[in-house]
Motif scaffolding. Structure first.
Motif, PDB file in Angstrom:
ATOM      1  N   ALA A 435      41.088 123.706 105.390  1.00 31.72           N
ATOM      2  CA  ALA A 435      41.677 122.384 105.158  1.00 31.72           C
ATOM      3  C   ALA A 435      41.683 121.578 106.451  1.00 31.72           C
ATOM      4  N   ALA A 436      42.020 122.257 107.558  1.00 34.35           N
ATOM      5  CA  ALA A 436      42.085 121.551 108.836  1.00 34.35           C
ATOM      6  C   ALA A 436      40.706 121.046 109.242  1.00 34.35           C
ATOM      7  N   PHE A 437      39.689 121.907 109.061  1.00 33.98           N
ATOM      8  CA  PHE A 437      38.336 121.482 109.436  1.00 33.98           C
ATOM      9  C   PHE A 437      37.852 120.355 108.544  1.00 33.98           C
ATOM     10  N   THR A 438      38.195 120.440 107.247  1.00 34.54           N
ATOM     11  CA  THR A 438      37.790 119.366 106.342  1.00 34.54           C
ATOM     12  C   THR A 438      38.416 118.048 106.793  1.00 34.54           C
ATOM     13  N   ALA A 439      39.734 118.102 107.079  1.00 30.60           N
ATOM     14  CA  ALA A 439      40.414 116.882 107.524  1.00 30.60           C
ATOM     15  C   ALA A 439      39.813 116.388 108.837  1.00 30.60           C
ATOM     16  N   VAL A 675      31.095 116.118 104.065  1.00 22.55           N
ATOM     17  CA  VAL A 675      32.303 116.939 104.095  1.00 22.55           C
ATOM     18  C   VAL A 675      33.029 116.873 102.748  1.00 22.55           C
ATOM     19  N   ALA A 676      33.225 115.659 102.233  1.00 23.59           N
ATOM     20  CA  ALA A 676      34.025 115.507 101.013  1.00 23.59           C
ATOM     21  C   ALA A 676      33.308 116.121  99.806  1.00 23.59           C
ATOM     22  N   LEU A 715      43.666 115.517 101.936  1.00 17.85           N
ATOM     23  CA  LEU A 715      43.014 115.737 103.240  1.00 17.85           C
ATOM     24  C   LEU A 715      42.407 114.443 103.755  1.00 17.85           C
ATOM     25  N   ALA A 716      41.853 113.642 102.823  1.00 13.49           N
ATOM     26  CA  ALA A 716      41.252 112.373 103.250  1.00 13.49           C
ATOM     27  C   ALA A 716      42.331 111.452 103.803  1.00 13.49           C
TER      28      ALA A 716
END
Lengths: 789, 249
Positions: A435-439, A675-676, A715-716
Motif C-alpha cells: 500500500a505504501a509503495f502504491t501510494a 501503478v493504479a 491510496l490515491a
C-alpha cells in the motif's frame, strides 16, 4: 522452425494474457530508459562537442576587458607563469542599420589579427575572411547573416560612436565564443537583432580610436596553470590601463549558458530515471508475486513432473525480462526520438558547428541493462518464492491470508464503519508495504506535475517581476561612453520619447572581509519610475539616500546584511576605494545588482553625475521615427527594446510550456495509470471470490466496485498530499539548482498548481479504475465461486 | 421422464408454492460450438418450508436449476417464479435486489471474506438486509457463539462453512440454496453443518434446497428430486426423516 518448449509457450501465453498490465509496466520502464538515454546521451554529446570545438578552435581560458592598454602590455601578460598564449583584440559596440529592418540592431565588433587569430578562432562557414588591408570588409556570424537574409557581398551600415560605416560582408563565421549569444540586455538569443562583426585589426582600431592599443584580452593557459593566480596577475597588470576585471570561462556568457544546460540535463538524468526504474521494479514485484500465488498448483505440478527449482524460477524471471524487453525497446525508440528533438532544440539556441550525435551504442546498452536489472530485481522475490515452494505444499490450496485485529479495529468500530469499509481498511493494513509503495508511486505522478507546474509559475513570476514591476521602461539606450546629464536632455528630444531616466553603471569590485565580487554599481535618480528596485516582498522600494542596496544573492555572497559596510574598489578608468554602508537588500531574479542614488555615488567619486544608459518611456505611435533617429544617434552603443525582449522571452517560454505540459502530463499519466491499473488488477484478482460472494449475497455492482476500487481511491487520496510535499521538495531543489549569477527562479507554489496536479492524476486513476471495473462487471460470478482458489 | 408434483403432499399439508418452473430450459454453447442442454424443459413446483435434496450425476442440471431460481443466471427459455414473481422476466438489477431480499446461498467453498471476522462476515449481510437477525444470534444458531471474533484463517473448514450458513440465514431469507455444502468436509464437520441446516429449516421454516453427491443426506429431506440429463427423473417424499446426526456418511 524453432520448436518452443511447453514452458516457453506458457511464458508467451502468460505475457499475452497479461498484455494490458505488461504494457503498463513496460511504458513506465520505457520512460526511464528514454529519459536516461536522452539525458546521458545529450550530456555526452554536448561535452564531446564542446571539448572538440574548444580545443580545435583554441577557446581561451581567461577573458579580460580594459579601457585602453598599449600593445606592449601583452608581453607582460604572456610572461605570467602558466600562460600559454595571449591575444589582444579591439572590441566595441555598434548600432546597426540593416536594410529592410526598421529597428536598430546591435553589433559587437571584434578585431581580426593580421596573421589570423590564435585564440577563439572563428570557423569559416561561407566566403572568406576580410582582407587585412581593407577598411570596409567584415565577416559576420552565420546566424546573423541567415536571419537577415544576407548573401556574400551584401552591405549594411554600422554606427560606431556616431560615425556611420558602410560595411561589406565577405564571409560568414561561427565561433566557440558565441555558441550561445545574448544581445545586450536581452534574455534570449536574437539572431536578427544582434550579430558579431569581425573586422580587420587596422580598421577596427581606427574605428574605435585604439590604434597601437587594445581593449580586449584572451588568455590560454597551460595544463599546469593556476587559474586564480593568473587572473589576479592579469588584473594587476591591466589595472593601470582601466582593467575591469579578468574572468574565467564560468562567467563567459556562452560557456556558462551551455554549462547551465548541461547541469540541467545531468540532474534530469540523475533524478528522473531512478524514479521510473524504481516504480517499474515495484510493479513487476507486485504483478509477478500475484501470478506466482495464482499459479501455485501449476508450480507444484511442474515440480512433480520433474522441473528443477531453477527452471521454475527462471520461467518467472523470464516473464519479467520479456516485459522489460518490450519497455526497453519502446524506451530506445522514444529516447532516439527525444534525442533528435533535443538536438533540434539545441540547434535553435546553440550555434554548434557540428553536434556529436548522442546515439552511442554503449549508452543504449547501459539504459537497457539498467532496465533489465530493474525488472529482474522486481521479479526476484516472486521467482524465489516459486523456487522454494515444495511440490506437495504447492498443490494444496494456500491457507487464507491471516488477518489480526488491532487498534484500527477499535477505531473502526467506534466510527461504526460498515463491513465493506473494514474490508478495504484491512486490505491496506494487511499489506502495508504494498500500500505504501502504491501510494508513493501515485504521489510521484503528482509530484512530477507539481514540479513542472512550478517551473511555469516561477517563470511567470520572473517575467512579472523583471518586466512589469522592476524594468518597466520600453527601451534602454546604452551609451558608447560616459556622458553628462545633458544626454538626458538630448534623449528627451528624440521623437516619441515621453520620459527619460538616466542610469550610471560603474564597474567595481565589492569586498567584504575575504569575499569579493566584480560587478557594476547601478546608480539612478531618486524617484525614478521606470527601472525600479524591489524588496524581498516584491514591492517597490526607493533607493536609499546614503549607502548601497544589494541584491539578495550578492548580499549572501559577500556575507553582508543591512547595517554592514562594504569596501568599493573602483576599476576601469577610475581608481581608488571607499567604504559604503549596506542600506537595504533587494530582490531580483535576473543577474545580480548593486544600486545607489546617482548623487550619492557622484559625491563619493567627487565628480558630477555621469550617465552610461538611458531608460525610455515611449509613445508607440512614434516608434518608427524613434527607430530611425536612434540609427543616427551619436554615442549610442546599443538600443535595447525591452518590449521585444519581453515578447521573445514570453514566446520562448510559452513554447516551452507547451512542450513541458505535453511531456510531463504524459510521463505523470503513464506512472499513475501504471501503478493504479496494476494495483486495481491485483485487487481484482485477489478479491475476485469475495466480490463474487458479495454479488451473490445481493450487493449491487456499484457496491462491489466500491470495495474493489476503495483501496485504490484511498491510496490515491493519500498520495495527493504526499505528492504535493514531494513536488514542493523537487521544486525547491530545482530552485536551488538554478541559482547562479546569471539568473535564479523564485519558489512559487500556488494552490492552483497542486489542484491541477491532483486533478490530472486523479482523472488518470479514475480511468485506470474504470478499466478494471469493466472487467469486474464482466466476471462470471458463479464460475468464480465454484472454483477452488 | 418428468412427473408433475402433487402440491398437496407437503410436509405441513397447507403450504404455498415457493418456486414454480414451466418448461425451464438452459442451453450453453451454440453458434458453432457444441450445444449443451443443461436444463431441458423442467416443470417443478416446490412448496414453502420444505428441506429438499437435489441428487444427480455431474452435469445433470441441478446446479443450473439452483442458479436460475437463485437469480444468478438467466434461463434460455421457459419460466420460473418465486412466489408470485416471475424470475425469468427480471433484469440484472432486479435479480440483485431479489437475492439481497430473499435468497441465502451456501457453496462448497465457503467464500468468506478473509479480512473480516466471523461476526463481520455475517454483519456484511445484516447491514444491508431489511429485517435481519443479530449476527451473534445467527452464529449462535450454527453453534459458533464462541468463535465470533475469529478470522476465517483461524477457523476449521466446518466452522467456516457454518459461518457461511449463518451469513446466509442472518437476513431471514425466504429460501436457502446450498450447492454441495458438505462437499469439502469430513463426516464429523459435515454432520455439524447439516445439523445447522436442519435447525434453520425447522426453526424458521426456511425452504432449503441442498445439492449433494452424498446420497445419505437424502434421508433428512422432506423431498428428494433426482436429476438426469437436464430433466427431473424422479421425485420422492420421505415418510420417515432422520436427523442429521444419524446420517451415515
Amino acid at each position: 522452425m524453432v520448436m518452443l518448449h511447453a514452458l516457453d509457450r506458457k511464458l508467451l501465453r502468460d505475457l499475452w494474457r497479461l498484455k494490458a498490465q505488461s504494457l503498463a509496466i513496460a511504458l513506465v520502464l520505457a520512460c526511464g530508459v528514454a529519459i536516461f538515454l536522452t539525458g546521458l546521451g545529450m550530456v555526452r554529446a554536448l561535452e564531446a562537442t564542446l571539448e572538440d570545438y574548444y580545443s580545435r578552435q583554441n577557446f581561451a581560458h581567461v577573458f579580460a576587458s580594459v579601457r585602453r592598454a598599449p600593445l606592449s602590455v601583452v608581453q607582460d601578460v604572456a610572461e605570467i607563469d602558466g600562460v600559454q598564449t595571449v591575444e589582444a583584440r579591439v572590441a566595441g559596440w555598434v548600432v546597426l542599420d540593416l536594410p529592410g529592418r526598421a529597428a536598430p540592431a546591435s553589433g559587437r565588433v571584434l578585431s581580426l589579427p593580421e596573421n589570423g587569430p590564435l585564440l577563439n578562432v572563428p570557423l569559416l562557414v561561407d566566403g572568406r575572411l576580410p582582407d587585412p588591408d581593407a577598411a570596409t570588409e567584415v565577416a559576420v556570424t552565420d546566424r546573423f547573416a541567415r536571419a537577415n537574409g544576407f548573401s556574400l557581398g551584401d552591405r549594411f551600415s554600422a554606427i560606431a560612436d556616431g560615425t556611420r560605416l558602410d560595411l561589406q560582408i565577405t564571409g560568414t563565421l561561427r565561433s566557440p565564443e558565441f555558441i550561445y549569444t545574448l544581445p545586450p540586455g536581452g534574455l534570449m538569443p536574437d539572431d536578427a537583432g544582434f550579430g558579431i562583426i569581425w573586422m580587420p585589426e587596422r580598421a577596427a582600431a581606427a574605428t574605435f580610436g585604439l590604434t597601437g592599443a587594445f581593449n580586449d584580452l584572451s588568455v590560454k593557459l597551460r595544463r599546469d596553470a593556476r587559474l586564480a593566480e593568473v587572473i589576479d596577475r592579469v588584473d594587476a597588470i591591466l589595472a593601470p590601463w582601466g582593467g575591469t576585471g579578468a574572468h574565467d570561462r564560468e562567467t563567459q556568457v556562452s560557456h556558462s549558458f551551455i554549462q547551465a544546460e548541461l547541469n540541467q540535463l545531468r540532474s534530469m538524468s540523475a533524478v528522473l530515471p531512478p524514479i521510473f526504474f524504481g516504480i517499474a521494479a515495484f510493479l513487476v514485484n507486485m504483478v509477478l508475486g500475484r501470478i506466482v500465488a495464482l499459479e501455485r498448483a501449476e508450480i507444484g505440478l511442474l515440480k512433480a513432473l520433474g522441473y528443477r527449482d531453477s527452471e521454475i524460477a527462471l520461467h518467472y524471471l523470464m516473464l519479467a525480462v520479456l516485459v522489460a524487453a518490450i519497455g526497453i525497446g519502446i524506451g530506445w525508440g522514444a529516447g532516439a526520438w527525444l534525442s533528435t528533438g533535443m538536438s533540434r532544440l539545441y540547434a535553435r539556441f546553440f550555434d554548434f558547428p557540428w553536434l556529436v550525435q548522442p546515439h552511442d551504442l554503449d549508452v543504449y546498452a547501459l539504459a537497457g541493462l539498467i532496465g533489465l536489472i530493474s525488472a529482474g530485481v522486481g521479479a526476484l522475490r516472486a521467482a524465489w518464492v516459486a523456487a522454494r515452494l515444495a511440490p506437495a505444499v504447492a498443490m494444496a490450496p494456500p491457507a487464507p491470508p491471516s488477518f489480526r485485529r488491532g487498534h484500527m479495529d477499535r477505531l473502526a468500530r467506534w466510527l461504526r464503519l460498515p463491513q465493506t469499509a473494514m474490508m478495504v481498511l484491512r486490505g491496506i493494513l494487511r499489506w502495508p508495504v504494498r500500500a505504501a509503495f502504491t501510494a508513493l508511486g501515485l504521489s510521484l505522478g503528482v509530484s512530477i506535475l507539481v514540479a513542472s507546474n512550478f517551473m511555469l509559475d516561477s517563470l511567470d513570476a520572473v517575467i512579472d517581476t523583471a518586466f512589469f514591476k522592476s524594468n518597466r521602461q520600453h527601451a534602454t539606450l546604452v551609451l558608447a561612453q560616459e556622458a553628462g546629464l545633458d544626454a538626458v536632455t538630448d534623449a528627451r528630444h528624440l521623437p516619441g520619447v515621453l520620459a527619460v531616466e538616466p542610469q550610471f553603471d560603474l564597474p567595481v569590485t565589492l569586498h567584504h572581509g575575504s569575499r569579493s565580487k566584480k560587478l557594476a554599481i547601478t546608480a539612478r535618480m531618486p524617484g525614478g519610475d521606470l527601472a525600479r528596485t524591489l524588496d524581498v516582498g516584491n514591492r517597490h522600494v526607493p533607493l536609499p539616500e546614503k549607502g548601497i542596496m544589494l541584491s539578495e544573492q550578492l548580499a549572501a555572497h559577500l556575507g553582508v546584511a543591512p547595517g554592514d559596510t562594504v569596501l568599493v574598489e573602483l576599476s576601469g578608468t577610475r581608481s581608488g576605494e571607499f567604504h559604503l554602508p549596506v542600506a537595504a537588500v533587494t530582490r531580483q531574479y535576473i543577474g545580480i545588482g548593486a544600486y545607489m542614488q546617482m548623487d550619492a555615488l557622484a559625491e563619493r567619486l567627487r565628480e558630477g553625475p555621469r550617465v552610461t544608459a538611458l531608460n525610455l518611456w515611449i509613445d508607440r505611435a512614434h516608434l518608427s521615427e524613434l527607430q530611425a533617429a536612434l540609427k543616427e544617434m551619436p554615442m549610442l552603443a546599443t538600443a535595447v527594446m525591452l518590449t521585444d525582449v519581453r515578447e521573445s522571452f514570453q514566446d520562448t517560454i510559452s513554447e516551452n510550456v507547451r512542450i513541458n505540459t505535453v511531456l510531463f502530463i504524459t510521463i505523470s499519466v503513464l506512472i499513475t495509470v501504471g501503478v493504479a491499473y496494476n494495483g486495481a488488477r491485483i485487487q481484482l484478482s485477489e478479491r475476485a471470490r469475495e466480490l463474487a460472494s458479495l454479488r451473490i449475497l445481493g450487493f449491487t455492482r456499484a457496491e462491489v466496485s466500491s470495495i474493489l476500487l476503495g483501496e485504490t481511491a484511498i491510496l490515491a487520496l493519500l498520495a495527493q498530499p504526499l505528492g504535493w510535499a514531494i513536488g514542493a521538495w523537487i521544486s525547491w531543489a530545482m530552485m536551488a539548482g538554478f541559482d547562479s549569477d546569471l539568473y535564479r527562479i523564485p519558489l512559487v507554489l500556488t494552490p492552483a498548481n497542486f489542484a491541477n496536479a491532483s486533478l490530472i492524476t486523479l482523472a488518470a486513476v479514475t480511468a485506470a479504475a474504470l478499466l478494471v471495473r469493466r472487467r469486474l462487471d464482466r466476471a462470471d460470478l458463479v464460475a468464480v465461486l465454484k472454483t477452488r482458489e | 421422464m418428468t412427473r408433475d408434483i402433487d402440491t398437496s403432499a407437503t410436509s405441513n399439508g397447507s403450504a404455498e408454492t415457493v418456486f414454480r418452473t414451466r418448461g425451464l430450459t438452459k442451453v450453453y454453447g451454440g453458434n458453432g460450438t457444441a450445444e449443451v442442454r443443461a436444463l431441458d424443459g423442467v416443470d417443478l413446483d416446490l412448496p414453502e418450508g420444505e428441506l429438499v435434496v437435489l441428487l444427480g450425476p455431474s452435469g445433470s442440471g441441478k446446479s443450473t436449476l439452483l442458479n436460475i431460481i437463485g437469480g444468478l443466471d438467466h434461463a434460455t427459455s421457459g419460466q420460473a417464479w418465486f412466489r408470485d414473481r416471475e424470475l425469468t422476466k427480471m433484469t440484472d438489477r432486479q435479480l440483485t435486489r431479489y437475492r439481497r431480499d430473499h435468497v441465502g446461498f451456501v457453496f462448497q467453498f465457503y467464500n468468506l471474506v478473509a479480512s473480516l471476522t466471523a461476526r463481520e462476515n455475517v454483519a456484511l449481510v445484516t447491514d444491508v438486509a431489511a429485517d435481519p437477525m443479530d449476527p451473534d444470534e445467527a452464529l449462535d444458531l450454527v453453534g459458533l457463539s464462541g468463535r465470533m471474533d475469529h478470522f476465517p484463517a483461524q477457523l476449521s473448514g466446518g466452522e467456516q462453512q457454518r459461518v457461511a450458513i449463518a451469513r446466509a440465514i442472518a437476513k431471514r431469507p425466504g429460501v436457502l440454496l446450498c450447492d454441495e455444502p458438505t462437499g469439502a468436509l469430513d463426516s464429523k464437520t459435515g454432520t455439524a453443518v447439516l445439523a445447522a441446516l436442519e435447525q434453520v429449516n425447522a426453526r424458521f421454516g426456511t425452504t432449503t434446497l441442498v445439492i449433494t453427491h452424498n446420497a445419505g443426506i437424502r434421508k433428512m429431506a422432506h423431498r428428494v428430486i433426482r436429476f438426469h440429463d437436464g430433466r427431473v427423473a424422479e421425485i420422492e417424499q420421505n415418510a420417515h426423516r432422520v436427523s442429521a446426526s444419524e446420517i451415515e456418511w
